[in-house]
Design an enzyme around this catalytic site. Structure first.
Site, PDB file in Angstrom:
ATOM      1  N   ASP A 184      45.861  60.435  31.401  1.00 30.69           N
ATOM      2  CA  ASP A 184      45.116  59.610  32.344  1.00 30.69           C
ATOM      3  C   ASP A 184      45.935  59.391  33.602  1.00 30.69           C
ATOM      4  O   ASP A 184      47.164  59.371  33.557  1.00 30.69           O
ATOM      5  CB  ASP A 184      44.846  58.228  31.738  1.00 30.69           C
ATOM      6  CG  ASP A 184      43.518  58.184  30.993  1.00 30.69           C
ATOM      7  OD1 ASP A 184      42.778  59.166  31.068  1.00 30.69           O
ATOM      8  OD2 ASP A 184      43.261  57.164  30.337  1.00 30.69           O
ATOM      9  N   PRO A 187      43.282  35.854  42.525  1.00 29.12           N
ATOM     10  CA  PRO A 187      43.622  36.868  43.542  1.00 29.12           C
ATOM     11  C   PRO A 187      45.075  36.752  44.001  1.00 29.12           C
ATOM     12  O   PRO A 187      45.591  37.651  44.652  1.00 29.12           O
ATOM     13  CB  PRO A 187      42.654  36.565  44.696  1.00 29.12           C
ATOM     14  CG  PRO A 187      42.152  35.190  44.453  1.00 29.12           C
ATOM     15  CD  PRO A 187      42.272  34.906  43.001  1.00 29.12           C
ATOM     16  N   ARG A 229      41.145  50.299  25.706  1.00 29.79           N
ATOM     17  CA  ARG A 229      41.111  51.761  25.551  1.00 29.79           C
ATOM     18  C   ARG A 229      42.499  52.341  25.284  1.00 29.79           C
ATOM     19  O   ARG A 229      42.625  53.488  24.888  1.00 29.79           O
ATOM     20  CB  ARG A 229      40.409  52.441  26.727  1.00 29.79           C
ATOM     21  CG  ARG A 229      41.101  52.371  28.039  1.00 29.79           C
ATOM     22  CD  ARG A 229      40.186  52.882  29.127  1.00 29.79           C
ATOM     23  NE  ARG A 229      39.832  54.283  28.984  1.00 29.79           N
ATOM     24  CZ  ARG A 229      40.648  55.314  29.220  1.00 29.79           C
ATOM     25  NH1 ARG A 229      41.888  55.097  29.590  1.00 29.79           N
ATOM     26  NH2 ARG A 229      40.239  56.554  29.073  1.00 29.79           N
ATOM     27  N   GLU A 281      36.736  27.002  44.179  1.00 24.66           N
ATOM     28  CA  GLU A 281      37.952  27.178  44.987  1.00 24.66           C
ATOM     29  C   GLU A 281      39.147  27.562  44.128  1.00 24.66           C
ATOM     30  O   GLU A 281      40.250  27.755  44.636  1.00 24.66           O
ATOM     31  CB  GLU A 281      38.266  25.886  45.754  1.00 24.66           C
ATOM     32  CG  GLU A 281      37.322  25.606  46.910  1.00 24.66           C
ATOM     33  CD  GLU A 281      37.223  26.777  47.870  1.00 24.66           C
ATOM     34  OE1 GLU A 281      38.260  27.270  48.328  1.00 24.66           O
ATOM     35  OE2 GLU A 281      36.077  27.210  48.143  1.00 24.66           O
TER      36      GLU A 281
END
Ligand code: SAM
Length: 247
Positions: A173, A93, A158, A120
């Site tokens: 897109d 993150p 893709r 963690e």
């Protein structure tokens, strides 16, 4: 393109990558997904991959030795299979935000190694000395890197030429040219009094192209003005947008 994923839950794969377009890309040989069990690189008899954090505190941390051993081995395996080993990426993150631009940049690699963290997270020496960069799929915390790895593999696959049936399908897109996609309609032309814009049924292809461009600009200005701010507008686009906004 080959992806080597290192995880303590290899059975989570292929998951959604085993279906639809991505499965077909695999069948066509456009995607080679290799998933490696981190525990196989830990010392027997316990094959322990995690340990308590130095300094105390709750939770467990993935140990460095199995991760270093796994990365060495999967890169050697990839090379032996004829793939030029590419970047080693830690899902985290705290990483740089994964977006369409990064997907496009990574789509040019022959091989990518993805390390899925758990608990963690991973020993900091992995980040400092083993990986090329960290990638995050958004500002929230998941329990493991497996879903982020799947998201990244799907988005990159893709983009591989020939992955989609229609060669043009990714061209418009959202996020191509930093614009969102234009609105799409299908049959019926009229549903409960809600009708499809006339121009889309006109057969006038230059007019359709112009409408779509205008609507892409309008959707971006309305939903993601930050994208337009970063991108800027040509005089022609500014005029198209003004016309759409006043309509
Ligand atoms: N303590 C870590 C922190 O706050 O930065 C979070 C660890 S998280 C519970 C466990 C693992 O899930 C991470 O090591 C990473 O591999 C993965 N992960 C969680 N959220 C993620 C995200 N938004 N993007 C990419 N990976 C993520």
């Amino acid at each position: 393109m080959r992806f080597d994923v290192i995880s303590i839950f290899p059975d989570l794969f292929p998951g959604p990558l085993g279906d639809g377009i991505i499965a077909r890309a695999s069948d066509k040989g456009l995607l080679d997904l290799q998933v490696h069990d981190l525990r196989a690189y830990a010392d027997p008899p316990h094959n322990q991959v995690d340990d308590e954090p130095f300094g105390g505190g709750g939770g467990m941390v993935l140990k460095p030795e199995p991760l270093f051993a796994a990365v060495d081995d999967v890169r050697t395996q990839a090379q032996a299979a004829g793939f030029d080993p590419g970047p080693v990426v830690l899902l985290s993150p705290q990483g740089k935000r994964f977006d369409q631009e990064r997907a496009r940049a990574l789509a040019g690699q022959a091989q990518v190694t993805l390390i899925c963290g758990r608990y963690e997270g991973v020993d900091e020496r992995v980040r400092l000395h083993l990986v090329d960069f960290e990638l995050s799929i958004g500002d929230y915390v998941l329990t493991g890197g497996e879903l982020p790895a799947m998201v990244i593999i799907e988005a990159i696959t893709r983009l591989q030429p020939e992955a989609l049936g229609d060669a043009e399908a990714t061209q418009h897109d959202s996020f191509s040219e930093l614009l969102l996609d234009f609105p799409q309609y299908t049959r019926p032309a009229d549903y409960r009094g809600m009708s499809v814009p006339e121009v889309l049924r006109s057969g006038n292809h230059p007019a359709i192209a112009q409408w779509r461009r205008q609507q892409a600009l309008l959707a971006t200005a309305t939903k993601r003005p930050d994208l337009l701010e970063a991108r800027g507008l040509s005089d022609e686009e500014r005029a198209l947008l003004a016309e759409a906004s006043n309509a």
